[in-house]
Design a protein around this motif. Structure first.
Motif, mmCIF file in Angstrom:
data_model
loop_
_atom_site.group_PDB
_atom_site.id
_atom_site.type_symbol
_atom_site.label_atom_id
_atom_site.label_comp_id
_atom_site.label_asym_id
_atom_site.label_seq_id
_atom_site.Cartn_x
_atom_site.Cartn_y
_atom_site.Cartn_z
ATOM 1 N N THR A 190 0.829 -1.195 0.000
ATOM 2 C CA THR A 190 0.000 0.000 0.000
ATOM 3 C C THR A 190 0.874 1.261 0.000
ATOM 4 O OG1 THR A 190 -1.673 -1.218 1.213
ATOM 5 C CG2 THR A 190 -1.870 1.180 1.205
ATOM 6 N N GLU A 191 1.882 1.235 0.858
ATOM 7 C CA GLU A 191 2.804 2.387 0.944
ATOM 8 C C GLU A 191 3.427 2.679 -0.417
ATOM 9 O OE1 GLU A 191 5.974 1.727 3.896
ATOM 10 O OE2 GLU A 191 7.354 2.500 2.352
ATOM 11 N N GLN A 192 3.684 1.655 -1.195
ATOM 12 C CA GLN A 192 4.362 1.829 -2.482
ATOM 13 C C GLN A 192 3.384 1.935 -3.659
ATOM 14 O OE1 GLN A 192 7.728 2.304 -2.858
ATOM 15 N NE2 GLN A 192 7.694 2.407 -0.626
ATOM 16 N N GLY A 193 2.092 2.013 -3.364
ATOM 17 C CA GLY A 193 1.116 2.187 -4.440
ATOM 18 C C GLY A 193 0.905 0.958 -5.301
ATOM 19 N N VAL A 194 1.215 -0.203 -4.739
ATOM 20 C CA VAL A 194 1.000 -1.446 -5.488
ATOM 21 C C VAL A 194 -0.275 -2.109 -4.956
ATOM 22 C CG1 VAL A 194 1.940 -3.741 -6.017
ATOM 23 C CG2 VAL A 194 3.464 -1.753 -5.868
ATOM 24 N N ALA A 195 -1.044 -2.713 -5.854
ATOM 25 C CA ALA A 195 -2.293 -3.365 -5.455
ATOM 26 C C ALA A 195 -2.026 -4.390 -4.359
ATOM 27 C CB ALA A 195 -2.926 -4.051 -6.657
ATOM 28 N N LYS A 196 -2.852 -4.353 -3.299
ATOM 29 C CA LYS A 196 -2.700 -5.314 -2.215
ATOM 30 C C LYS A 196 -2.852 -6.748 -2.712
ATOM 31 C CE LYS A 196 -5.390 -4.707 1.339
ATOM 32 N NZ LYS A 196 -6.134 -4.278 2.566
ATOM 33 N N ALA A 197 -3.604 -6.913 -3.791
ATOM 34 C CA ALA A 197 -3.839 -8.261 -4.331
ATOM 35 C C ALA A 197 -2.589 -8.878 -4.943
ATOM 36 C CB ALA A 197 -4.961 -8.230 -5.358
ATOM 37 N N ALA A 198 -1.489 -8.131 -4.968
ATOM 38 C CA ALA A 198 -0.234 -8.693 -5.477
ATOM 39 C C ALA A 198 0.166 -9.929 -4.665
ATOM 40 C CB ALA A 198 0.875 -7.643 -5.433
ATOM 41 N N ILE A 199 -0.052 -9.861 -3.353
ATOM 42 C CA ILE A 199 0.201 -11.025 -2.486
ATOM 43 C C ILE A 199 -1.074 -11.274 -1.684
ATOM 44 C CG2 ILE A 199 1.624 -12.020 -0.646
ATOM 45 C CD1 ILE A 199 3.284 -11.420 -3.127
ATOM 46 N N GLN A 200 -1.675 -12.425 -1.885
ATOM 47 C CA GLN A 200 -2.884 -12.757 -1.152
ATOM 48 C C GLN A 200 -2.692 -14.081 -0.421
ATOM 49 O OE1 GLN A 200 -6.754 -11.637 -3.409
ATOM 50 N NE2 GLN A 200 -5.208 -11.862 -4.996
ATOM 51 N N LEU A 201 -3.352 -14.163 0.745
ATOM 52 C CA LEU A 201 -3.254 -15.370 1.567
ATOM 53 C C LEU A 201 -4.645 -15.973 1.701
ATOM 54 C CD1 LEU A 201 -1.406 -16.993 3.658
ATOM 55 C CD2 LEU A 201 -2.344 -15.438 5.382
ATOM 56 N N ILE A 202 -4.779 -17.247 1.409
ATOM 57 C CA ILE A 202 -6.044 -17.942 1.670
ATOM 58 C C ILE A 202 -5.955 -18.462 3.097
ATOM 59 C CG2 ILE A 202 -7.607 -19.787 0.953
ATOM 60 C CD1 ILE A 202 -6.244 -19.759 -1.779
ATOM 61 N N SER A 203 -6.515 -17.712 4.042
ATOM 62 C CA SER A 203 -6.357 -18.096 5.455
ATOM 63 C C SER A 203 -7.537 -18.923 5.945
ATOM 64 C CB SER A 203 -6.170 -16.856 6.320
ATOM 65 O OG SER A 203 -7.299 -16.014 6.195
ATOM 66 N N ASP A 204 -8.594 -18.960 5.180
ATOM 67 C CA ASP A 204 -9.751 -19.807 5.495
ATOM 68 C C ASP A 204 -9.295 -21.276 5.494
ATOM 69 O OD1 ASP A 204 -12.060 -21.362 5.364
ATOM 70 O OD2 ASP A 204 -13.110 -19.977 4.037
ATOM 71 N N PRO A 205 -9.465 -21.986 6.618
ATOM 72 C CA PRO A 205 -8.914 -23.357 6.690
ATOM 73 C C PRO A 205 -9.694 -24.393 5.870
ATOM 74 C CG PRO A 205 -10.063 -22.808 8.728
ATOM 75 C CD PRO A 205 -10.085 -21.560 7.892
ATOM 76 N N ASN A 206 -10.807 -24.011 5.253
ATOM 77 C CA ASN A 206 -11.610 -24.946 4.456
ATOM 78 C C ASN A 206 -10.744 -25.632 3.390
ATOM 79 O OD1 ASN A 206 -13.397 -26.260 2.816
ATOM 80 N ND2 ASN A 206 -14.649 -24.441 2.351
ATOM 81 N N ARG A 207 -10.678 -26.974 3.502
ATOM 82 C CA ARG A 207 -9.776 -27.712 2.619
ATOM 83 C C ARG A 207 -10.207 -27.696 1.155
ATOM 84 N NH1 ARG A 207 -6.347 -32.635 4.622
ATOM 85 N NH2 ARG A 207 -5.400 -31.586 6.397
ATOM 86 N N ALA A 208 -11.499 -27.531 0.913
ATOM 87 C CA ALA A 208 -12.003 -27.535 -0.462
ATOM 88 C C ALA A 208 -11.374 -26.403 -1.278
ATOM 89 C CB ALA A 208 -13.517 -27.405 -0.464
ATOM 90 N N LEU A 209 -10.904 -25.371 -0.578
ATOM 91 C CA LEU A 209 -10.315 -24.229 -1.286
ATOM 92 C C LEU A 209 -9.040 -24.635 -2.025
ATOM 93 C CD1 LEU A 209 -10.880 -21.505 1.420
ATOM 94 C CD2 LEU A 209 -12.031 -21.688 -0.799
ATOM 95 N N VAL A 210 -8.319 -25.617 -1.497
ATOM 96 C CA VAL A 210 -7.111 -26.080 -2.185
ATOM 97 C C VAL A 210 -7.488 -26.650 -3.555
ATOM 98 C CG1 VAL A 210 -5.222 -27.756 -2.129
ATOM 99 C CG2 VAL A 210 -5.808 -26.465 -0.072
ATOM 100 N N GLY A 211 -8.520 -27.482 -3.586
ATOM 101 C CA GLY A 211 -8.999 -28.038 -4.845
ATOM 102 C C GLY A 211 -9.408 -26.946 -5.823
ATOM 103 N N GLU A 212 -10.073 -25.918 -5.296
ATOM 104 C CA GLU A 212 -10.489 -24.811 -6.176
ATOM 105 C C GLU A 212 -9.279 -24.071 -6.728
ATOM 106 O OE1 GLU A 212 -13.587 -22.056 -4.943
ATOM 107 O OE2 GLU A 212 -14.343 -23.551 -3.538
ATOM 108 N N LEU A 213 -8.304 -23.843 -5.869
ATOM 109 C CA LEU A 213 -7.097 -23.151 -6.316
ATOM 110 C C LEU A 213 -6.409 -23.924 -7.442
ATOM 111 C CD1 LEU A 213 -4.877 -20.967 -6.024
ATOM 112 C CD2 LEU A 213 -3.926 -22.288 -4.126
ATOM 113 N N LEU A 214 -6.403 -25.255 -7.304
ATOM 114 C CA LEU A 214 -5.706 -26.088 -8.285
ATOM 115 C C LEU A 214 -6.372 -26.058 -9.660
ATOM 116 C CD1 LEU A 214 -4.873 -29.222 -6.096
ATOM 117 C CD2 LEU A 214 -3.327 -27.399 -6.825
ATOM 118 N N ARG A 215 -7.604 -25.571 -9.723
ATOM 119 C CA ARG A 215 -8.326 -25.534 -10.997
ATOM 120 C C ARG A 215 -8.592 -24.106 -11.464
ATOM 121 N NH1 ARG A 215 -10.156 -30.529 -12.218
ATOM 122 N NH2 ARG A 215 -11.736 -29.732 -13.631
#
Lengths: 417, 417
Positions: free
Chosen positions: B166-191
């Protein structure tokens, strides 16, 4: 019955022998393949004639028949390409990145063969030879699965290749063909991760998707070219027309042929009309956007539908769309391209640079035809495939794409501190 | 609810911004990340303490706890590594292979970012920073999925990184963390192939297999090290012992630690006994082969079972096996290795060359510890993963492994002839 586990095991074993061949042994083997193909040319062409006859009776498209056809000239071209591959430097055993590390180790990278390639492709007999030759030059074994329409041609080609392998004392399993048409074998091949190091699917979107879904082996996707050419307002229109015609007409059935022409909207209507008329004289069927139809009512019956700009035509059809500037062209490409080949025709450097910097396809052309995306044209000898993905290899894949490497570190009884 | 499509779309958009940053803009961003990590170190270490407390109460193994632990010294090490990455050359925009082709085109290759990385990893907080920093330096966005045991630490680290973005004017979405422990999200990410260009799984065999089975995105597998060290009969045994102890004991919980010691059967029993005794003094638990047990009856109670030579121990256990020569060592490695790191200790050049030529693992050491397989040790700044597959990248993956390239061809209204 085709036993893929045996095929895989034998391929792996052959790949170990291949990895130890010297450069001159490999080149002699390739020469032997060229010679055997020449000696077997009558039987190869006869087999192809049978395949062609069957294919015609099954009503294959013109594009598919053109890909399938092997005549004397094309076979000679395929054999000549082997000489090009022989002339290339051996990609194996190169040591690079020699460095003395801070920890005292001498570190280097050495290029090694990938191992075993699995290649699944449509009915193009040239692929059978191109891939075999490139695989062997890079010390790899290959398991080939060609289109069923080219089965007899492939068996004839493989017979010639096997004669050369045997003559040179190399295991026949170095190049194997799955000629059994049972489709379940493709699924088995895709999961043969114990023995196969890389899968290259050369075929349509369905095959590519099947491989991505089912393979447990790394897959190199590609070969689907929704190719664009952007005609800028700052361009020589006569010379541009020749390039556009070349990109569309020279060989419309291949992946680097032009699919969509993007025209700067400032180009005057008469110029545009005469360019489109020339394309029509060349038998090109136009599918124009709403704005072109408005400016040239003669094309009101040739309007493109929503999906027409997402087509790889593989025929003399061409989408035509007006765009207001290079950014609109870039945006259209980023939404509709398959990442294969795009071109700009322009004399304005800023516009050219904007296009080249922003278009991230495998090949970006400035004032040239998209038809150049090809291993031989790129000086790679021949090509295994044209990759449109971003990992490992992009664009025409030559020898280097068929290698891996290992790191070698020399110490003096050195522990990590 | 975590919406992966939105995460993917935002990452892709951010990656377009990142691809256009200059080298100095990217380095300033990395400096800002280092600074924010320093500023937030109390909250980061406090979050890690909570994670550690929970992990201990859940009975995690010693290896997992060691990976999870962040203390002042380790955090400082992670921050210092950022300076190493800043000092590295920008891997983007390099133009290589400038060639004038026979067809008249000027062809070159330009390095470009891969785009969006998806990284799935175990409970190692250093990975969160290492990957973010390397991804950004190479102009890539990243979607991170860290182990659930390190959730609070990762959120704290990500908060610091977001402050810098943010300080450098870069989109926060440049680095995102999936912190929701729901395991199904891994499968979604893989596709999420529409948005993600590469998946890096850093974890055990189950995670790697899951990714290979389910991903429609190219996967770089690795990080599983069944590492071997072959002690030849021509070697300095005192110096060798120091290297063996280092390879096994220095940090037994990581992937480049030694798993199996292969000993030339000509080495005399007393020498072998004193080496094994020293390993036991260092708390190493030995699992010896039948032949060692025969020669040293004291180890009769420590015999290895059939599966013990296929284990990545990640602890102070060590398999020990007698082999009759270097070829037997090579054969054992080819059957049991995961392709990560192997070493030979020998003073005989022929033996060394045979080993180096025939062992095809990612890293092959001569008279050095396997513990050197590491991005920082290899001079790559830091590492995203250690690849044990053969495509795209092998061994420690640094910046170069996070790039792709495009071909750029300049013509003069050039058609293909």
């Amino acid at each position: 019955m085709t036993d893929l586990l045996t095929i895989g095991r034998n391929a792996k074993q052959a790949s170990q022998q291949l990895s130890q061949l010297s450069s001159s042994q490999k080149n002699t083997l390739l020469q032997a393949i060229a010679q055997q193909l020449k000696q077997h040319q009558d039987s190869i062409l006869a087999a192809n004639e049978q395949d062609m006859k069957a294919a015609k009776s099954q009503g294959l498209t013109h594009a598919m028949l053109d890909r399938l056809l092997l005549n004397h000239e094309r076979l000679q071209g395929i054999i000549n390409d082997i000489d090009n591959v022989i002339a290339l430097a051996d990609p194996i055993g190169n040591e690079t990145e020699n460095r003395l590390l801070a920890n005292g180790l001498e570190l280097k990278k050495r290029s090694i063969p990938l191992g075993v390639l699995g290649v699944i492709y449509e009915a193009r007999p040239n692929v059978t030879v191109d891939i075999s030759v490139l695989a062997l030059k890079a010390g790899n074994a290959a398991i080939l699965r060609g289109g069923r329409e080219t089965r007899l041609t492939n068996l004839a080609l493989l017979h010639a290749i096997e004669c050369a392998l045997t003559e040179q004392g190399v295991a026949k399993a170095a190049i194997q063909l799955i000629s059994d048409p049972n489709r379940a074998l493709v699924g088995e091949l895709l999961r043969l991760d114990q023995y196969v190091d890389m899968i290259i699917p050369r075929g349509g979107p369905k095959l590519q998707q099947l491989c991505l879904e089912q393979a447990t082996i790394p897959v190199i996707t590609g070969g689907i070219g929704i190719c664009h050419l952007y005609l800028d307002k700052h361009a020589d229109f006569d010379k541009s027309l020749a390039v556009i015609v070349n990109a569309k007409v020279q060989r419309p059935t291949v992946c680097n042929a032009l699919d969509t022409l993007l025209i700067h909207s400032d180009i005057d209507t008469n110029t545009m009309a005469s360019m489109l008329a020339e394309l029509e004289r060349q038998q090109v069927q136009l599918k124009v956007c709403e704005r072109v139809a408005q400016r040239l009512p003669a094309y009101a019956q040739h309007k493109a539908t929503a999906v027409d700009f997402d087509q790889e035509w593989l025929s003399l059809v061409l989408g035509v769309k007006l765009v207001d500037d290079v950014d609109a062209a870039i945006e259209h490409i980023s939404q509709h391209s398959s990442g294969h080949s795009e071109a700009i025709l322009s004399d304005d450097n800023d516009t050219i640079n904007r296009f080249v910097d922003s278009v991230q396809s495998a090949a970006v052309y400035v004032n040239a035809s998209t038809r150049f995306t090809d291993g031989a044209e790129f000086g790679l000898g021949a090509e295994v495939a044209v990759s449109t993905q971003k990992l490992h290899a992009r664009g025409p894949m030559g020898l280097e794409a068929l290698t891996s490497y290992k790191w070698i570190a020399n110490g003096n009884y050195t522990p990590r501190s």
